[in-house]
Design a protein around this motif. Structure first.
Motif, short mmCIF file in Angstrom:
data_model
loop_
_atom_site.label_atom_id
_atom_site.label_comp_id
_atom_site.label_asym_id
_atom_site.label_seq_id
_atom_site.Cartn_x
_atom_site.Cartn_y
_atom_site.Cartn_z
N SER A 46 0.78 -1.28 0.07
CA SER A 46 0.15 -0.08 0.35
C SER A 46 0.84 1.37 0.13
CB SER A 46 -0.95 -0.05 1.21
OG SER A 46 -1.74 0.92 1.23
N GLY A 91 -8.49 1.54 -9.03
CA GLY A 91 -8.99 0.97 -8.51
C GLY A 91 -8.67 0.20 -7.78
N GLN A 92 -8.75 -1.43 -8.66
CA GLN A 92 -8.87 -2.89 -8.70
C GLN A 92 -8.03 -3.31 -8.42
OE1 GLN A 92 -11.61 -4.11 -11.64
NE2 GLN A 92 -13.96 -3.17 -10.89
N LYS A 94 -4.77 -2.03 -7.23
CA LYS A 94 -4.18 -1.76 -5.81
C LYS A 94 -5.38 -2.44 -4.64
CE LYS A 94 -3.40 2.75 -2.39
NZ LYS A 94 -4.09 3.74 -2.34
N GLN A 95 -6.65 -2.31 -4.72
CA GLN A 95 -7.68 -2.76 -3.75
C GLN A 95 -7.11 -5.01 -4.43
OE1 GLN A 95 -11.21 -0.92 -4.59
NE2 GLN A 95 -10.74 0.35 -3.68
N GLY A 96 -7.12 -4.90 -5.49
CA GLY A 96 -6.94 -6.47 -5.66
C GLY A 96 -5.98 -7.51 -4.49
N GLY A 98 -4.37 -9.35 -1.53
CA GLY A 98 -4.30 -9.94 -0.06
C GLY A 98 -3.76 -10.88 -0.17
N ASN A 111 -2.83 -10.98 -6.15
CA ASN A 111 -3.21 -9.73 -7.17
C ASN A 111 -4.36 -10.50 -7.58
OD1 ASN A 111 -4.05 -7.67 -8.95
ND2 ASN A 111 -2.94 -6.80 -7.04
N GLN A 113 -6.05 -8.75 -9.94
CA GLN A 113 -6.28 -8.52 -11.18
C GLN A 113 -5.25 -8.97 -11.56
OE1 GLN A 113 -9.06 -6.88 -11.67
NE2 GLN A 113 -9.42 -7.44 -10.00
#
Length: 167
Positions: A46, A91-92, A94-96, A98, A111, A113
């Motif tokens: 992040s 933003g997908q 960056k949020q992808g 885990g 990720n 994506q």
């Protein structure tokens, strides 16, 4: 003249009990430092997005004028959240990011994506019938700083086990 020497060992049962607890913690609870390492790594990723690659020593290349024009048009349509920021359109990606664990001794960062690897590696893709070279923009990496971070997490966990199980 004979001398009798008697040696009495005490505490062997306690030692075996404590060794059993130590072994259990080492085998069964390794998921604790693995999870903590993965959580900390996600924070690093992040931060890398915030400082556009500088976390791993490779500042992201600026977007090309053509890409800025594409993102500007998408922004006007509400399909992009930025115009000039590399690696952020919706933003997908960056949020992808885990994390997951498998068993008691494996942790993964992933990720969701599929295109994240294209940016990570800097690959050539087919876009509207033409080949486009996507520059490498490091999302995540394993470097000495991150190795030391994980080492510190495991050392703290191991020290806790030693202190918990010491006689």
């Amino acid at each position: 003249m004979s001398v009798n020497i008697t040696i009495k060992v005490s505490g062997i049962h306690e030692l075996l009990r404590d060794y059993g607890k130590f072994r259990f913690d080492m085998k069964e609870n390794m998921i604790v430092p693995l999870n903590e390492s993965a959580q900390e790594y996600l924070k690093v990723i992040s931060t890398n997005f915030q400082n556009q690659g500088r976390t791993f020593g490779e500042a992201w290349k600026p977007l090309s004028p053509a890409t800025i024009n594409i993102k500007r048009a998408l922004y006007k349509q509400g399909k992009s959240i930025t115009i000039t920021t590399p690696l952020v359109r919706t933003g997908q990606m960056k949020q992808g990011f885990g994390r997951s664990t498998r068993g008691k001794n494996e942790a993964y960062i992933y990720n969701t994506q599929d295109y994240s690897i294209v940016h990570q590696e800097g690959l050539t893709v087919n876009l509207n019938g033409r080949s486009v070279k996507i520059p490498r923009r490091v999302l995540a990496d394993i470097d000495d700083t991150r190795i030391n971070m994980v080492t510190r997490i495991f050392q703290k966990w191991f020290d806790g086990i030693i202190n918990k199980n010491s006689i």
